[in-house]
Write a protein that holds these residues in place. Structure first.
Motif, mmCIF file in Angstrom:
data_model
loop_
_atom_site.group_PDB
_atom_site.id
_atom_site.type_symbol
_atom_site.label_atom_id
_atom_site.label_comp_id
_atom_site.label_asym_id
_atom_site.label_seq_id
_atom_site.Cartn_x
_atom_site.Cartn_y
_atom_site.Cartn_z
ATOM 1 N N LEU A 151 0.849 -1.100 0.124
ATOM 2 C CA LEU A 151 0.557 -0.258 -0.094
ATOM 3 C C LEU A 151 1.427 1.282 0.402
ATOM 4 O O LEU A 151 2.069 0.635 0.481
ATOM 5 N N SER A 152 -0.109 2.332 -0.155
ATOM 6 C CA SER A 152 0.596 3.440 -0.706
ATOM 7 C C SER A 152 -0.006 4.676 -0.974
ATOM 8 O O SER A 152 -1.119 4.811 -0.845
ATOM 9 N N THR A 153 0.352 5.716 0.338
ATOM 10 C CA THR A 153 -0.462 7.184 -0.030
ATOM 11 C C THR A 153 -0.127 7.833 -1.258
ATOM 12 O O THR A 153 0.455 7.354 -2.145
ATOM 13 N N VAL A 154 -0.983 8.377 -1.203
ATOM 14 C CA VAL A 154 -1.687 8.877 -3.155
ATOM 15 C C VAL A 154 0.243 9.882 -2.931
ATOM 16 O O VAL A 154 0.419 10.089 -4.242
ATOM 17 N N GLU A 169 -15.783 5.937 -13.095
ATOM 18 C CA GLU A 169 -15.926 5.661 -14.447
ATOM 19 C C GLU A 169 -14.519 5.316 -15.153
ATOM 20 O O GLU A 169 -14.708 4.850 -16.035
ATOM 21 N N ASN A 170 -13.156 5.248 -14.675
ATOM 22 C CA ASN A 170 -12.450 4.476 -15.250
ATOM 23 C C ASN A 170 -11.758 3.385 -14.590
ATOM 24 O O ASN A 170 -10.864 2.562 -14.812
ATOM 25 N N GLY A 171 -12.351 2.395 -13.826
ATOM 26 C CA GLY A 171 -11.940 1.439 -13.369
ATOM 27 C C GLY A 171 -10.938 1.674 -12.551
ATOM 28 O O GLY A 171 -10.071 -0.090 -11.789
ATOM 29 N N PHE A 172 -10.158 2.593 -11.553
ATOM 30 C CA PHE A 172 -9.838 2.497 -10.716
ATOM 31 C C PHE A 172 -9.911 2.384 -9.117
ATOM 32 O O PHE A 172 -8.747 2.280 -8.310
ATOM 33 N N SER A 173 -11.744 2.163 -9.086
ATOM 34 C CA SER A 173 -12.122 1.484 -7.857
ATOM 35 C C SER A 173 -11.000 0.514 -7.227
ATOM 36 O O SER A 173 -11.109 0.174 -6.161
ATOM 37 N N SER A 174 -10.643 -0.438 -7.981
ATOM 38 C CA SER A 174 -10.282 -1.333 -7.739
ATOM 39 C C SER A 174 -8.830 -1.393 -6.712
ATOM 40 O O SER A 174 -8.286 -2.067 -6.951
ATOM 41 N N CYS A 175 -8.626 0.009 -7.183
ATOM 42 C CA CYS A 175 -7.406 0.339 -6.473
ATOM 43 C C CYS A 175 -7.089 0.897 -5.332
ATOM 44 O O CYS A 175 -5.999 0.477 -4.417
ATOM 45 N N LEU A 211 -0.781 -0.768 -4.440
ATOM 46 C CA LEU A 211 0.590 -1.373 -5.202
ATOM 47 C C LEU A 211 0.361 -1.965 -6.666
ATOM 48 O O LEU A 211 0.127 -1.892 -8.303
ATOM 49 N N ASP A 212 -0.171 -3.392 -5.904
ATOM 50 C CA ASP A 212 -0.429 -4.261 -7.655
ATOM 51 C C ASP A 212 -1.573 -4.565 -7.843
ATOM 52 O O ASP A 212 -1.231 -4.493 -8.880
ATOM 53 N N SER A 213 -2.609 -3.986 -7.829
ATOM 54 C CA SER A 213 -4.033 -3.479 -8.438
ATOM 55 C C SER A 213 -3.709 -2.784 -9.482
ATOM 56 O O SER A 213 -4.106 -2.310 -10.281
ATOM 57 N N PHE A 214 -2.657 -1.465 -8.362
ATOM 58 C CA PHE A 214 -2.325 -0.143 -9.665
ATOM 59 C C PHE A 214 -1.660 -0.900 -11.025
ATOM 60 O O PHE A 214 -1.876 -0.023 -11.824
ATOM 61 N N GLU A 215 -0.614 -1.319 -11.021
ATOM 62 C CA GLU A 215 0.161 -2.040 -11.328
ATOM 63 C C GLU A 215 -0.414 -2.974 -12.606
ATOM 64 O O GLU A 215 -0.962 -2.587 -14.349
ATOM 65 N N ASP A 216 -1.302 -4.015 -11.967
ATOM 66 C CA ASP A 216 -2.500 -4.811 -13.312
ATOM 67 C C ASP A 216 -3.453 -3.476 -13.178
ATOM 68 O O ASP A 216 -3.933 -2.882 -14.912
ATOM 69 N N TRP A 217 -4.118 -2.287 -13.249
ATOM 70 C CA TRP A 217 -4.704 -1.551 -13.976
ATOM 71 C C TRP A 217 -3.917 -0.871 -14.822
ATOM 72 O O TRP A 217 -4.533 -0.610 -15.955
ATOM 73 N N LEU A 218 -2.377 -0.389 -14.799
ATOM 74 C CA LEU A 218 -1.920 -0.149 -14.971
ATOM 75 C C LEU A 218 -1.773 -0.844 -16.997
ATOM 76 O O LEU A 218 -1.858 -0.265 -17.596
ATOM 77 N N ASP A 219 -1.710 -2.013 -16.806
ATOM 78 C CA ASP A 219 -1.490 -2.998 -17.188
ATOM 79 C C ASP A 219 -2.881 -3.013 -18.907
ATOM 80 O O ASP A 219 -2.809 -3.597 -19.530
ATOM 81 N N GLU A 220 -3.535 -2.819 -17.823
ATOM 82 C CA GLU A 220 -4.981 -3.067 -18.624
ATOM 83 C C GLU A 220 -4.982 -2.295 -19.294
ATOM 84 O O GLU A 220 -5.574 -1.727 -20.851
#
Length: 68
Positions: free
Chosen positions: A5-8, A34-40, A52-61
């Motif tokens: 986890l990381s802070t903004v 709207e952008n699917g970022f809620s999973s992060c 951060l793991d979900s964020f990286e997955d989101w970036l890949d998507e």
């Protein structure tokens, strides 16, 4: 398994080549539905953290979709 986890505030420093700013991360959070970022997003009280793991997955998507 513990989450990374990381802070903004700290997300941009973890991905310096991506040119994220605190403002761009906050925009993603504000528009998460709207952008699917809620999973992060991990909310603990008023604190907002980024998984951060979900964020990286989101970036890949996003890259696979052409950033749409």
């Amino acid at each position: 398994m513990s989450k990374r986890l990381s802070t903004v505030k700290n997300v941009p420093s973890k991905y310096p080549d991506a040119n994220f700013t605190q403002s761009s991360i906050r925009w993603l959070i504000f528009n998460a539905k709207e952008n699917g970022f809620s999973s992060c997003i991990v909310r603990i009280g008023r604190k907002v953290l980024i998984d951060l793991d979900s964020f990286e997955d989101w970036l890949d998507e996003q890259a696979a979709q052409g950033g749409q």
